[in-house]
Design a protein around this motif. Structure first.
Motif, PDB file in Angstrom:
ATOM      1  N   VAL A 180       1.084  -1.180   0.297  1.00  0.00           N
ATOM      2  CA  VAL A 180       0.066  -0.247  -0.019  1.00  0.00           C
ATOM      3  C   VAL A 180       0.811   1.374  -0.145  1.00  0.00           C
ATOM      4  CG1 VAL A 180      -2.199   1.560   1.762  1.00  0.00           C
ATOM      5  CG2 VAL A 180      -1.234  -0.976   1.280  1.00  0.00           C
ATOM      6  N   ALA A 181       0.691   2.236  -0.748  1.00  0.00           N
ATOM      7  CA  ALA A 181       1.434   3.809  -0.895  1.00  0.00           C
ATOM      8  C   ALA A 181       0.657   4.374  -0.580  1.00  0.00           C
ATOM      9  CB  ALA A 181       1.945   3.849  -2.558  1.00  0.00           C
ATOM     10  N   PRO A 182       0.542   5.001   0.598  1.00  0.00           N
ATOM     11  CA  PRO A 182      -0.384   6.344   1.007  1.00  0.00           C
ATOM     12  C   PRO A 182       0.638   7.963   0.299  1.00  0.00           C
ATOM     13  CG  PRO A 182       0.252   4.747   3.285  1.00  0.00           C
ATOM     14  CD  PRO A 182       1.528   4.327   1.687  1.00  0.00           C
ATOM     15  N   GLY A 183      -0.155   8.391   0.929  1.00  0.00           N
ATOM     16  CA  GLY A 183       0.021   9.896   0.450  1.00  0.00           C
ATOM     17  C   GLY A 183       0.478  10.523   1.737  1.00  0.00           C
ATOM     18  N   VAL A 184       0.075  11.853   2.354  1.00  0.00           N
ATOM     19  CA  VAL A 184       0.407  12.164   3.289  1.00  0.00           C
ATOM     20  C   VAL A 184      -0.368  11.686   4.461  1.00  0.00           C
ATOM     21  CG1 VAL A 184       2.157  14.225   2.744  1.00  0.00           C
ATOM     22  CG2 VAL A 184      -0.824  14.950   2.752  1.00  0.00           C
ATOM     23  N   VAL A 185      -0.833  11.848   4.983  1.00  0.00           N
ATOM     24  CA  VAL A 185      -1.601  10.555   6.151  1.00  0.00           C
ATOM     25  C   VAL A 185      -1.356  11.021   7.454  1.00  0.00           C
ATOM     26  CG1 VAL A 185      -2.260   8.247   7.149  1.00  0.00           C
ATOM     27  CG2 VAL A 185      -1.278   8.596   4.785  1.00  0.00           C
ATOM     28  N   ARG A 186      -1.950  11.931   8.570  1.00  0.00           N
ATOM     29  CA  ARG A 186      -1.913  12.442   9.968  1.00  0.00           C
ATOM     30  C   ARG A 186      -1.336  11.260  10.697  1.00  0.00           C
ATOM     31  NH1 ARG A 186       0.633  14.530  12.824  1.00  0.00           N
ATOM     32  NH2 ARG A 186      -0.333  16.263  13.458  1.00  0.00           N
ATOM     33  N   THR A 187      -0.222  11.507  11.257  1.00  0.00           N
ATOM     34  CA  THR A 187       0.214  10.230  11.975  1.00  0.00           C
ATOM     35  C   THR A 187       1.890  10.877  12.521  1.00  0.00           C
ATOM     36  OG1 THR A 187       1.780   9.241  11.027  1.00  0.00           O
ATOM     37  CG2 THR A 187      -0.770   7.751  10.722  1.00  0.00           C
ATOM     38  N   PRO A 188       2.265   9.948  13.850  1.00  0.00           N
ATOM     39  CA  PRO A 188       2.854  10.803  14.490  1.00  0.00           C
ATOM     40  C   PRO A 188       4.170  11.305  13.367  1.00  0.00           C
ATOM     41  CG  PRO A 188       1.931   9.052  16.285  1.00  0.00           C
ATOM     42  CD  PRO A 188       1.508   8.847  14.390  1.00  0.00           C
ATOM     43  N   LEU A 189       4.509  10.564  12.021  1.00  0.00           N
ATOM     44  CA  LEU A 189       5.853   9.796  11.515  1.00  0.00           C
ATOM     45  C   LEU A 189       5.572  11.868  11.173  1.00  0.00           C
ATOM     46  CD1 LEU A 189       8.473   8.710  10.511  1.00  0.00           C
ATOM     47  CD2 LEU A 189       6.685   7.537   8.825  1.00  0.00           C
ATOM     48  N   THR A 190       4.221  11.940  10.950  1.00  0.00           N
ATOM     49  CA  THR A 190       4.538  12.905   9.869  1.00  0.00           C
ATOM     50  C   THR A 190       4.122  14.769  10.646  1.00  0.00           C
ATOM     51  OG1 THR A 190       1.737  13.147  10.022  1.00  0.00           O
ATOM     52  CG2 THR A 190       3.377  12.264   8.159  1.00  0.00           C
TER      53      THR A 190
ATOM     54  N   ALA B 228      -1.334  19.208   1.658  1.00  0.00           N
ATOM     55  CA  ALA B 228      -2.173  19.513   1.490  1.00  0.00           C
ATOM     56  C   ALA B 228      -2.842  19.786   0.612  1.00  0.00           C
ATOM     57  CB  ALA B 228      -3.059  19.632   2.089  1.00  0.00           C
ATOM     58  N   GLN B 229      -2.543  20.542  -0.298  1.00  0.00           N
ATOM     59  CA  GLN B 229      -3.054  21.508  -1.890  1.00  0.00           C
ATOM     60  C   GLN B 229      -2.706  20.429  -2.865  1.00  0.00           C
ATOM     61  OE1 GLN B 229      -5.532  23.502  -2.453  1.00  0.00           O
ATOM     62  NE2 GLN B 229      -5.572  23.638   0.307  1.00  0.00           N
ATOM     63  N   ALA B 230      -1.150  19.983  -2.382  1.00  0.00           N
ATOM     64  CA  ALA B 230      -0.745  18.809  -3.855  1.00  0.00           C
ATOM     65  C   ALA B 230      -1.386  17.615  -3.733  1.00  0.00           C
ATOM     66  CB  ALA B 230       0.673  18.415  -3.337  1.00  0.00           C
ATOM     67  N   SER B 231      -2.242  17.292  -3.402  1.00  0.00           N
ATOM     68  CA  SER B 231      -3.455  16.377  -3.387  1.00  0.00           C
ATOM     69  C   SER B 231      -4.488  16.577  -4.764  1.00  0.00           C
ATOM     70  CB  SER B 231      -2.955  15.240  -2.605  1.00  0.00           C
ATOM     71  OG  SER B 231      -4.651  15.975  -2.194  1.00  0.00           O
ATOM     72  N   ALA B 232      -5.193  15.214  -5.396  1.00  0.00           N
ATOM     73  CA  ALA B 232      -6.133  15.400  -5.589  1.00  0.00           C
ATOM     74  C   ALA B 232      -7.310  16.792  -5.456  1.00  0.00           C
ATOM     75  CB  ALA B 232      -6.559  14.683  -7.048  1.00  0.00           C
TER      76      ALA B 232
ATOM     77  N   TRP C 228      -5.175  15.856   3.710  1.00  0.00           N
ATOM     78  CA  TRP C 228      -4.257  15.249   4.029  1.00  0.00           C
ATOM     79  C   TRP C 228      -5.245  13.871   4.529  1.00  0.00           C
ATOM     80  CZ3 TRP C 228       0.061  15.068   6.963  1.00  0.00           C
ATOM     81  CH2 TRP C 228       2.077  16.803   7.312  1.00  0.00           C
ATOM     82  N   ALA C 229      -4.898  12.714   4.251  1.00  0.00           N
ATOM     83  CA  ALA C 229      -5.884  11.430   4.616  1.00  0.00           C
ATOM     84  C   ALA C 229      -5.314  11.388   6.315  1.00  0.00           C
ATOM     85  CB  ALA C 229      -5.156   9.632   4.695  1.00  0.00           C
ATOM     86  N   ARG C 230      -6.441  10.715   6.928  1.00  0.00           N
ATOM     87  CA  ARG C 230      -7.265  10.251   8.518  1.00  0.00           C
ATOM     88  C   ARG C 230      -5.767   8.767   8.384  1.00  0.00           C
ATOM     89  NH1 ARG C 230     -11.875  11.114   6.887  1.00  0.00           N
ATOM     90  NH2 ARG C 230     -12.462   9.590   7.497  1.00  0.00           N
ATOM     91  N   ALA C 231      -5.778   8.180   8.903  1.00  0.00           N
ATOM     92  CA  ALA C 231      -5.070   6.921   9.344  1.00  0.00           C
ATOM     93  C   ALA C 231      -5.899   6.062   8.870  1.00  0.00           C
ATOM     94  CB  ALA C 231      -4.585   6.790  10.752  1.00  0.00           C
ATOM     95  N   ASP C 232      -7.831   6.187   9.682  1.00  0.00           N
ATOM     96  CA  ASP C 232      -8.525   5.502   9.427  1.00  0.00           C
ATOM     97  C   ASP C 232      -8.507   4.783   8.239  1.00  0.00           C
ATOM     98  OD1 ASP C 232      -9.936   7.685  10.176  1.00  0.00           O
ATOM     99  OD2 ASP C 232     -10.914   6.702   8.789  1.00  0.00           O
TER     100      ASP C 232
ATOM    101  N   GLY D 249      -4.623  10.376  -2.517  1.00  0.00           N
ATOM    102  CA  GLY D 249      -5.614  10.904  -2.964  1.00  0.00           C
ATOM    103  C   GLY D 249      -5.219  11.823  -3.666  1.00  0.00           C
ATOM    104  N   GLY D 250      -4.519  10.761  -5.097  1.00  0.00           N
ATOM    105  CA  GLY D 250      -4.640  11.530  -6.456  1.00  0.00           C
ATOM    106  C   GLY D 250      -3.316  12.728  -6.220  1.00  0.00           C
ATOM    107  N   TRP D 251      -2.779  12.201  -5.285  1.00  0.00           N
ATOM    108  CA  TRP D 251      -0.738  12.898  -4.852  1.00  0.00           C
ATOM    109  C   TRP D 251       0.148  12.785  -6.398  1.00  0.00           C
ATOM    110  CZ3 TRP D 251       1.699  15.342  -0.478  1.00  0.00           C
ATOM    111  CH2 TRP D 251       2.544  16.431  -1.069  1.00  0.00           C
ATOM    112  N   THR D 252      -0.097  11.503  -6.514  1.00  0.00           N
ATOM    113  CA  THR D 252       1.112  11.344  -7.297  1.00  0.00           C
ATOM    114  C   THR D 252       0.442  11.568  -8.962  1.00  0.00           C
ATOM    115  OG1 THR D 252      -0.270   8.736  -7.693  1.00  0.00           O
ATOM    116  CG2 THR D 252       2.348   9.082  -6.336  1.00  0.00           C
ATOM    117  N   ALA D 253      -1.233  12.054  -8.453  1.00  0.00           N
ATOM    118  CA  ALA D 253      -1.488  12.114 -10.184  1.00  0.00           C
ATOM    119  C   ALA D 253      -1.383  13.753 -10.831  1.00  0.00           C
ATOM    120  CB  ALA D 253      -3.297  11.905  -9.961  1.00  0.00           C
ATOM    121  N   GLY D 254      -1.068  14.387  -9.851  1.00  0.00           N
ATOM    122  CA  GLY D 254      -1.329  16.336  -9.812  1.00  0.00           C
ATOM    123  C   GLY D 254      -0.128  16.673  -9.644  1.00  0.00           C
TER     124      GLY D 254
END
Length: 268
Positions: free
Chosen positions: A192-202, A216-220, A224-228, A254-259
């Motif tokens: 699974v390849a996430p985009g930016v997710v709000r977790t302790p790592l970020t 946030a603006q970089a994704s379609a 940001w994504a939620r962990a769930d 969230g469409g990051w790699t498409a934008g």
């Protein structure tokens, strides 16, 4: 095909390594909701126990809905002996989900070898140890699904993400190779390849309002994504809904790699 139970995991045993918080916690909750027995493995035993209690407690709140069970187990993924011993105790496993990871945001010229080794050890070497421990038993039983967490950084980079991106790209190829090697025995490997997710790592990014907004603006979807929001991908790849899916990468970005590429990078 019983489409009504396509995502159900009744009677399945799944280990979630890194399940104490973030994406791992939400993955464990989702799998328990689909009636799996989930082993929540993490170095942080206190939080792992909280995850297990949370997942099972949700089922108690809805007695008309069948759910699974969960138990916490301590595990240091950087200790190969501990990994082998843990997997032997968990067997038989139908699924393995690995969400552990680390990142040190520095440009290549500023990277220390100790920092490089730490990122590679957690993001790549630990997966090798886990796969070596889990895959033979799955192959002997003729079934199993391994889900690893890569990143959009495996495909799209930016300054300050070199070793992290390299580790995630390496993980994708490791999982693809495992899919080829154990596929004939019925064992599947996917990322699974996430985009930016709000977790302790970020936390470092989220603490800077301009950086947070730029990501946030970089994704379609412009957020940001939620962990769930990653949990559904995990449930899909572990379940019978994906029995012909292996050696692939499921982007949940969230469409990051498409934008377009983010313009605000490393505080510049």
């Amino acid at each position: 095909m019983d489409y009504g139970n396509l995502f159900r995991l009744d009677g399945r045993r799944v280990a979630v390594v890194g399940g104490a918080s973030g994406i791992g916690r939400e993955a464990a909750r989702a799998l328990v909701a689909q009636c799996a027995h989930v082993i929540v493995a993490d170095r942080d035993m206190c939080r792992a126990e909280r995850t297990a209690a949370l997942a099972v407690g949700e089922g108690d709140a809805a007695p008309d809905r069948r759910t699974g069970t969960a138990a916490a187990n301590p595990l240091d993924v950087l200790d190969p002996d501990a990994v082998r011993a843990a997997v032997a105790a968990w067997e038989p496993l139908d699924g393995l989900v690995v969400t552990v990871g680390a990142n040190v945001r520095k440009r290549i010229a500023d990277y220390g070898l100790d920092e490089f080794d730490r990122v590679i050890a957690l993001n790549l070497r630990s997966y090798l140890t886990l796969i070596q421990a889990v895959a033979p038993g799955m192959a002997e039983r003729g079934r199993g699904s391994v889900v690893g967490f890569a990143s959009m950084r495996a495909f799209q980079v930016e300054p300050g993400q070199g070793p992290y991106a390299a580790s995630k790209a390496g993980l994708v190829q490791l999982l693809r190779t495992a899919a080829a090697e154990w596929g004939p025995q019925g064992v599947r490997f996917n990322a699974v390849a996430p985009g930016v997710v709000r977790t302790p790592l970020t936390d470092q990014i989220a603490a800077d309002p301009a950086w947070f907004d730029a990501y946030a603006q970089a994704s379609a979807l412009k957020r940001w994504a939620r962990a769930d929001e990653l949990a559904g991908a995990v449930a899909y790849l572990v379940s019978d809904a994906s029995t012909f899916v292996t050696g692939t990468v499921l982007s949940v970005d969230g469409g990051w790699t498409a934008g377009p590429t983010v313009k605000y990078v490393m505080g510049q």
